[in-house]
Design an enzyme around this catalytic site. Structure first.
Site, PDB file in Angstrom:
ATOM      1  N   VAL A 284       0.831  -1.209   0.000  1.00  0.00           N
ATOM      2  CA  VAL A 284       0.000   0.000   0.000  1.00  0.00           C
ATOM      3  C   VAL A 284       0.872   1.268   0.000  1.00  0.00           C
ATOM      4  O   VAL A 284       0.627   2.201  -0.777  1.00  0.00           O
ATOM      5  CB  VAL A 284      -0.988   0.015   1.196  1.00  0.00           C
ATOM      6  CG1 VAL A 284      -1.853   1.259   1.157  1.00  0.00           C
ATOM      7  CG2 VAL A 284      -1.856  -1.240   1.185  1.00  0.00           C
TER       8      VAL A 284
ATOM      9  N   VAL B 228     -11.891   0.106   4.780  1.00  0.00           N
ATOM     10  CA  VAL B 228     -13.008  -0.772   4.389  1.00  0.00           C
ATOM     11  C   VAL B 228     -13.218  -0.661   2.886  1.00  0.00           C
ATOM     12  O   VAL B 228     -13.322   0.447   2.349  1.00  0.00           O
ATOM     13  CB  VAL B 228     -14.321  -0.363   5.098  1.00  0.00           C
ATOM     14  CG1 VAL B 228     -15.481  -1.249   4.648  1.00  0.00           C
ATOM     15  CG2 VAL B 228     -14.166  -0.421   6.609  1.00  0.00           C
TER      16      VAL B 228
ATOM     17  N   ILE C 147     -13.130   1.519  -2.737  1.00  0.00           N
ATOM     18  CA  ILE C 147     -14.531   1.980  -2.791  1.00  0.00           C
ATOM     19  C   ILE C 147     -14.747   3.146  -1.823  1.00  0.00           C
ATOM     20  O   ILE C 147     -14.452   3.015  -0.639  1.00  0.00           O
ATOM     21  CB  ILE C 147     -15.508   0.861  -2.357  1.00  0.00           C
ATOM     22  CG1 ILE C 147     -15.246  -0.415  -3.141  1.00  0.00           C
ATOM     23  CG2 ILE C 147     -16.950   1.311  -2.482  1.00  0.00           C
ATOM     24  CD1 ILE C 147     -16.033  -1.617  -2.603  1.00  0.00           C
TER      25      ILE C 147
ATOM     26  N   GLY D 296      -1.342 -10.154  -4.412  1.00  0.00           N
ATOM     27  CA  GLY D 296      -1.172  -9.082  -3.415  1.00  0.00           C
ATOM     28  C   GLY D 296      -2.464  -8.686  -2.730  1.00  0.00           C
ATOM     29  O   GLY D 296      -2.553  -7.611  -2.139  1.00  0.00           O
TER      30      GLY D 296
ATOM     31  N   GLU E   4      -3.915 -10.701   3.268  1.00  0.00           N
ATOM     32  CA  GLU E   4      -3.173 -10.138   4.399  1.00  0.00           C
ATOM     33  C   GLU E   4      -1.836 -10.855   4.532  1.00  0.00           C
ATOM     34  O   GLU E   4      -1.668 -11.967   4.008  1.00  0.00           O
ATOM     35  CB  GLU E   4      -3.970 -10.346   5.684  1.00  0.00           C
ATOM     36  CG  GLU E   4      -5.288  -9.606   5.728  1.00  0.00           C
ATOM     37  CD  GLU E   4      -5.109  -8.114   5.641  1.00  0.00           C
ATOM     38  OE1 GLU E   4      -4.485  -7.521   6.526  1.00  0.00           O
ATOM     39  OE2 GLU E   4      -5.578  -7.526   4.642  1.00  0.00           O
TER      40      GLU E   4
ATOM     41  N   ASP F 119     -10.556 -10.238   9.190  1.00  0.00           N
ATOM     42  CA  ASP F 119     -10.443  -8.983   8.444  1.00  0.00           C
ATOM     43  C   ASP F 119     -11.843  -8.387   8.206  1.00  0.00           C
ATOM     44  O   ASP F 119     -12.071  -7.195   8.439  1.00  0.00           O
ATOM     45  CB  ASP F 119      -9.724  -9.264   7.116  1.00  0.00           C
ATOM     46  CG  ASP F 119      -9.622  -8.045   6.238  1.00  0.00           C
ATOM     47  OD1 ASP F 119      -8.824  -7.145   6.570  1.00  0.00           O
ATOM     48  OD2 ASP F 119     -10.350  -7.969   5.227  1.00  0.00           O
TER      49      ASP F 119
ATOM     50  N   LYS G 253     -13.825  -4.859   9.579  1.00  0.00           N
ATOM     51  CA  LYS G 253     -14.478  -3.902   8.668  1.00  0.00           C
ATOM     52  C   LYS G 253     -15.946  -3.692   9.037  1.00  0.00           C
ATOM     53  O   LYS G 253     -16.446  -2.565   8.988  1.00  0.00           O
ATOM     54  CB  LYS G 253     -14.326  -4.390   7.229  1.00  0.00           C
ATOM     55  CG  LYS G 253     -12.854  -4.327   6.758  1.00  0.00           C
ATOM     56  CD  LYS G 253     -12.653  -5.054   5.455  1.00  0.00           C
ATOM     57  CE  LYS G 253     -11.221  -4.926   4.950  1.00  0.00           C
ATOM     58  NZ  LYS G 253     -10.923  -5.841   3.841  1.00  0.00           N
TER      59      LYS G 253
ATOM     60  N   GLY H 296      -5.721  -4.577  -3.050  1.00  0.00           N
ATOM     61  CA  GLY H 296      -4.675  -4.340  -4.050  1.00  0.00           C
ATOM     62  C   GLY H 296      -4.079  -2.957  -3.893  1.00  0.00           C
ATOM     63  O   GLY H 296      -4.710  -2.042  -3.336  1.00  0.00           O
TER      64      GLY H 296
HETATM   65  N1  HSE Z   1      -6.784  -8.794   2.654  1.00  0.00           N
HETATM   66  C1  HSE Z   1      -7.762  -7.786   2.430  1.00  0.00           C
HETATM   67  C2  HSE Z   1      -8.789  -8.324   1.450  1.00  0.00           C
HETATM   68  C3  HSE Z   1      -7.084  -6.563   1.893  1.00  0.00           C
HETATM   69  O1  HSE Z   1      -8.534  -9.345   0.821  1.00  0.00           O
HETATM   70  O2  HSE Z   1      -9.850  -7.727   1.307  1.00  0.00           O
HETATM   71  C4  HSE Z   1      -7.950  -5.351   1.844  1.00  0.00           C
HETATM   72  O3  HSE Z   1      -8.409  -4.975   3.098  1.00  0.00           O
END
Ligand code: HSE
Length: 402
Positions: free
Chosen positions: A12, A127, A131, A182, A185, A196, A200, A297
């Protein structure tokens, strides 16, 4: 001149530096000021990078430099991201993050300090990747009486489920592919176990209710128990499996969860494939609004991070600010949650199933009995499943329906 520091030069962080450089004309037009990437904090050196001379190894350099207006924290993980964020805000710097872990755990604390110090704490990229959904939740739809915010919040798991559904690929092959691209996580357990997505939905729930529910109070299931057989059975009756985060708000309280759900084709979220994410906000008087786009990504996440920077540069301290209180005061017990379920069992007979669940819809399945129940509470469903187990019937799978 706006001086920024980027904490973390990974996927990122690299994406943010590249976007600002490649799209300099656009960011200058939108932000209205020159941007200087003054520092990049990382443990490593990057001698071959065009940003090699920006790299520092101590956060003190950044915290103590009054020229740094905004710190972009894209390190991931809780520590030292938490400590650096506090120090940056206390030093009167704006902070932008893509790090959902710190927002979900400490967002309330950061927002309070930001308010006191008259700076901004922004987390659009935390999140839904690229978007725009956090800003719209704060500024554009929050005035509705929101009854539910739900979404496909993890790109990696949606990518895996899409590959399993479309190509019959195995779980392992699809995960490896997502990691190579990519999306995943650093530790993909956070994706596939639902952690994850849990962070969110905690963030979205906080924006919808004002209450940041501790993540350990959120019922969380991942996708590791989903079998090829379930994907096939669901397709036979026009259903698709998606990992959803849901925060349901009623006069009685809040139900919040992450779990795989089977979606009918008529549901807008069922059309969201691959690494794409979507968030649906349901409420009055808006009815339903859906936010859709790439959920992971480097490029999409950098787009959201730099979007926050543009808002800070445009609005300064007048940026819209959410309010969050950490509490589970209004959380309803998960055992009260009601849904239909798809269930697959081995052994037993259709009459045993009806004896435990009443009338069900049977699905043609090879060597197993698969069926869809009526709408029942979690407590009643667990009770009926136990009645089958007690008869020696093996429960192979259970997935709720949206
Ligand atoms: N690993 C997370 C996903 C990355 O696949 O959505 C973005 O938050």
């Amino acid at each position: 001149m706006t001086n920024i520091a980027i904490l973390g030069f990974g996927v990122v962080g690299g994406g943010v530096a590249k976007l600002i450089t490649d799209n300099y004309k656009e960011v200058l037009r939108l932000g209205g000021d020159e941007i200087n990437i003054k520092y990049i904090l990382d443990l490593r050196d990057f001698p071959d990078s065009p940003f090699a001379d920006k790299v520092v190894h101590s956060f003190d350099v950044i915290a103590e430099d009054p020229e740094v207006d905004t710190v972009i924290e894209v390190m991931g993980g809780s520590h030292p991201a938490y400590e650096y964020t506090i120090r940056a805000l206390e030093a009167g710097k704006n902070v932008i993050t893509s790090n959902k872990e710190v927002v979900a755990n400490f967002g309330d604390e950061f927002l309070n300090i930001a308010e006191k110090k008259n700076v901004s704490y922004r987390f659009e990229a935390s999140v839904g990747g690229g978007i725009p959904v956090i800003s719209p939740m704060i500024s554009c739809v929050g005035q509705n009486k929101i009854s539910e915010v739900r979404g496909i919040l993890n790109g990696t798991t949606n990518y895996i489920l899409t590959k399993m559904f479309t190509f019959g690929d195995s779980f392992e092959e699809s995960l490896k592919d997502a990691q190579e691209k990519g999306f995943a996580e650093r530790n993909p357990d956070a994706d596939i176990l639902g952690t994850d997505a849990c962070r969110k939905i905690a963030i979205l729930g906080a924006l919808a209710t004002g209450n940041l529910i501790p993540t350990d109070k959120i019922h969380t299931e991942g996708i590791t128990k989903i079998r090829g057989e379930d994907v096939e059975a669901s397709a036979k009756v026009g259903l698709k499996i998606k990992l959803l985060g849901r925060c349901i708000i009623s006069d009685k309280g809040v139900q919040i969860m992450v779990a795989p759900f089977m979606l009918r084709d008529s549901e807008a979220l069922s059309t969201v494939s691959g690494v794409y994410n979507a968030i649906e906000v349901v409420g009055e008087p808006i009815k339903s609004a859906m936010f859709y786009g790439p959920g992971a990504g480097a490029g999409p996440t950098a787009s959201a991070v730099v979007g926050d920077l543009m808002q800070i540069m445009q609005s300064g301290t007048k940026c819209a600010k959410p309010v969050m209180n950490k509490t589970d005061e209004h959380l309803l017990p998960f055992s009260d949650f009601e849904s239909q379920s798809y269930i697959a069992v081995k052994g037993g007979c259709e009459n045993c199933v009806k004896g435990a669940f009443g009338e069900v819809q049977f699905i043609d399945a090879d060597g197993e009995i698969a069926f869809i129940t009526a709408k029942m509470s979690e407590a009643k469903t667990e009770e009926a499943l136990k009645a089958l187990s007690d008869k020696g019937i093996e429960i192979k799978s259970r997935i709720r329906l949206l």
